[in-house]
Design an enzyme around this catalytic site. Structure first.
Site, short mmCIF file in Angstrom:
data_model
loop_
_atom_site.label_atom_id
_atom_site.label_comp_id
_atom_site.label_asym_id
_atom_site.label_seq_id
_atom_site.Cartn_x
_atom_site.Cartn_y
_atom_site.Cartn_z
N TYR A 141 1.23 -1.23 0.38
CA TYR A 141 -0.13 0.08 -0.26
C TYR A 141 1.24 1.45 0.11
O TYR A 141 0.34 2.35 -0.47
CB TYR A 141 -0.97 0.06 1.53
CG TYR A 141 -1.87 -0.93 1.46
CD1 TYR A 141 -2.04 -2.04 0.28
CD2 TYR A 141 -3.06 -1.34 2.21
CE1 TYR A 141 -3.24 -2.52 0.24
CE2 TYR A 141 -3.52 -2.70 2.65
CZ TYR A 141 -3.62 -3.16 1.57
OH TYR A 141 -4.75 -3.64 1.22
N LYS A 191 3.65 -15.11 1.69
CA LYS A 191 3.83 -15.86 0.22
C LYS A 191 5.24 -17.02 -0.35
O LYS A 191 5.68 -15.63 -0.78
CB LYS A 191 2.69 -15.17 -0.89
CG LYS A 191 1.44 -15.30 -0.23
CD LYS A 191 0.61 -17.01 -0.90
CE LYS A 191 0.60 -17.09 -2.39
NZ LYS A 191 -0.58 -18.02 -2.88
N ASP A 224 -2.30 -18.10 1.44
CA ASP A 224 -4.04 -18.75 1.11
C ASP A 224 -3.99 -19.92 1.84
O ASP A 224 -5.54 -19.81 1.89
CB ASP A 224 -3.40 -18.65 -0.47
CG ASP A 224 -1.86 -20.21 -0.84
OD1 ASP A 224 -1.58 -19.90 0.11
OD2 ASP A 224 -2.10 -20.04 -1.68
N ASP A 248 -5.00 -7.24 5.69
CA ASP A 248 -6.13 -6.68 5.28
C ASP A 248 -7.56 -7.48 5.04
O ASP A 248 -8.67 -7.73 5.38
CB ASP A 248 -5.87 -5.54 4.41
CG ASP A 248 -7.66 -4.86 3.80
OD1 ASP A 248 -7.94 -4.12 4.79
OD2 ASP A 248 -6.91 -3.67 3.16
N ASP A 252 -10.38 -9.53 7.66
CA ASP A 252 -11.69 -9.27 7.74
C ASP A 252 -12.78 -10.92 7.34
O ASP A 252 -13.09 -10.72 7.62
CB ASP A 252 -11.79 -8.66 6.21
CG ASP A 252 -11.94 -7.38 6.34
OD1 ASP A 252 -11.52 -6.90 7.74
OD2 ASP A 252 -12.79 -6.00 5.60
#
Ligand code: NAD
Length: 367
Positions: A141, A191, A224, A248, A252
């Site tokens: 970001y 990852k 993942d 992020d 959630d």
């Protein structure tokens, strides 16, 4: 040591839910001898209305000095057409940036009474208590280069995932410290199979562990697979530490395991100040809910549980934090519900104030 607290109620339902927190702060002062030096100020649209900016410099300076900032919510339709630079959300972003709050703590805790609100089966979520630590100030970001560029006659969108060793080191330490106060387990997610930043992330987290936190159980997981495991059997986790982007998404996902937005607290922590306490901002995950603002319908629990996090992480009052969390749990178990937690047709919800009254009564009963 005095406990200093800056309250920023903000906009929409922010002042309504914060009013209940203020009563609870007073309760801890009167009944538990926990005195707080509380000051209150404006943020978001409320600050814009008075100062023409969503966070005045004096408020920012005050936030840097106190032990903890407690924020309600910012934003609302009245401010939607404002220039980007003075939108209410910029006030919150300024706080996060200038306090350098690099560790975002999002607990996912499922109160037994609300287990049926989850999209997963009751036995998968009942009793769930995990903490996601998301790196908040770096990563994709913020990385450069970024932008939309022309290349060979077409546009290319570019963002850059970038992490320095010290950025990974400090958020890893925050996660290990938290784990020691909880279940003593950390799972780090990245990852590393496809990203160099992930390889570095894994190496640094492992090195911090081996050097200073060998007593904490550490595992690594691809992000993942982490998403899958969060939905399959979330109770396998205690603390999850991950980068800004994966955090992020995963926070959630974890939040929804527990059901309702009106129940979710959060904390953002920075480096320790001179007195050893970290810079800290506590806030509910929800926004200013303009659709129900001013109607006494808002659920104050997320904001109240954010104050419980402040008791635990800023004021070293873990037992009192647990007392408050258990009071919330008891009230829910007794069937007290604000409108957002209603399932049964015909049942009558309590107001924001009614929920505050019930929690205060449960606190009294805890003595
Ligand atoms: P929201 O979280 O305000 O509301 C989403 C839905 O959840 C609404 O139906 C609302 O009524 C309900 N809800 C939220 N909190 C609740 C509570 N405590 N009790 C009962 N119901 C609750 O999100 P939104 O509608 O997308 O955004 C509204 C405004 O809030 C926008 O201006 C947005 O920018 C801002 N916002 C601020 C923050 C923040 O201050 N941290 C976070 C998200 C959104």
């Amino acid at each position: 040591m005095t406990n200093t607290l800056l309250i920023l109620p903000g906009d929409g339902i922010g002042p309504e839910v914060m009013a209940e927190v203020t009563r609870i702060i007073d309760w801890f002062g009167a009944r538990r001898g926990l005195k707080f030096g509380v000051s209150e100020d404006l943020v978001g649209g409320a600050a814009y209305d008075v100062h023409g900016v969503p966070l005045a410099d004096a408020t920012m300076a005050r936030a840097q000095q106190v032990d903890a900032v407690l924020l309600g919510a910012v934003g609302g339709p009245k401010y939607d057409s404002l220039d980007f630079s003075v939108k209410p959300e910029r006030g919150l972003l300024r706080l996060r940036k200038e306090m350098d709050l690099f560790a975002n703590l999002r607990p996912a805790q499922c109160f037994d009474a609300l287990a049926d609100f989850s999209s997963l089966k009751r036995d998968v979520v009942s009793g769930l208590d995990i903490m996601i630590v998301r790196e908040l100030t770096s990563g994709v970001y913020f990385g450069e280069p970024r932008g939309i560029f022309e290349e060979n006659g077409q546009r290319v969108g570019i963002n850059t995932q970038r992490y320095t060793e010290s950025e990974i080191d400090r958020v890893a330490r925050a996660a290990f410290e938290l784990a020691r106060k909880r279940g003593n387990k950390v799972c780090s997610m990245e990852k590393a199979n496809v990203m160099e930043s992930g390889i570095l992330w894994r190496e640094v987290v492992q090195a911090v562990h081996d050097a200073d936190y060998p007593d904490v159980e550490l595992s690594h997981m691809y992000a993942d697979a982490g998403g899958m495991q969060l939905c399959r059997w979330p109770k396998q986790f205690d603390v999850i530490v991950t980068d800004n982007l994966f955090g992020d998404l995963l926070s959630d996902v974890a939040a929804m395991l527990t059901g309702s937005l009106g129940m979710l607290p959060s904390a953002s922590l920075g480096a320790p100040r001179a007195n050893g306490r970290p810079k800290a901002l506590y806030e509910p995950v929800h926004g200013s809910a303009p659709d129900i603002a001013g109607q006494g319908k808002a659920n104050p629990c997320a904001c109240i549980l954010s104050f419980a996090m402040a008791l635990r992480y800023s004021f070293d009052q873990g037992d009192e934090a647990t007392r408050l969390e258990q009071a919330v749990e008891k009230v829910l178990a007794d069937g007290v519900r604000t409108a957002d937690l209603m399932q049964a047709e015909g049942a009558t919800p309590v107001s924001t104030r009614g929920m505050g009254d019930a929690i205060l009564a449960a606190l009294d009963a805890s003595l």
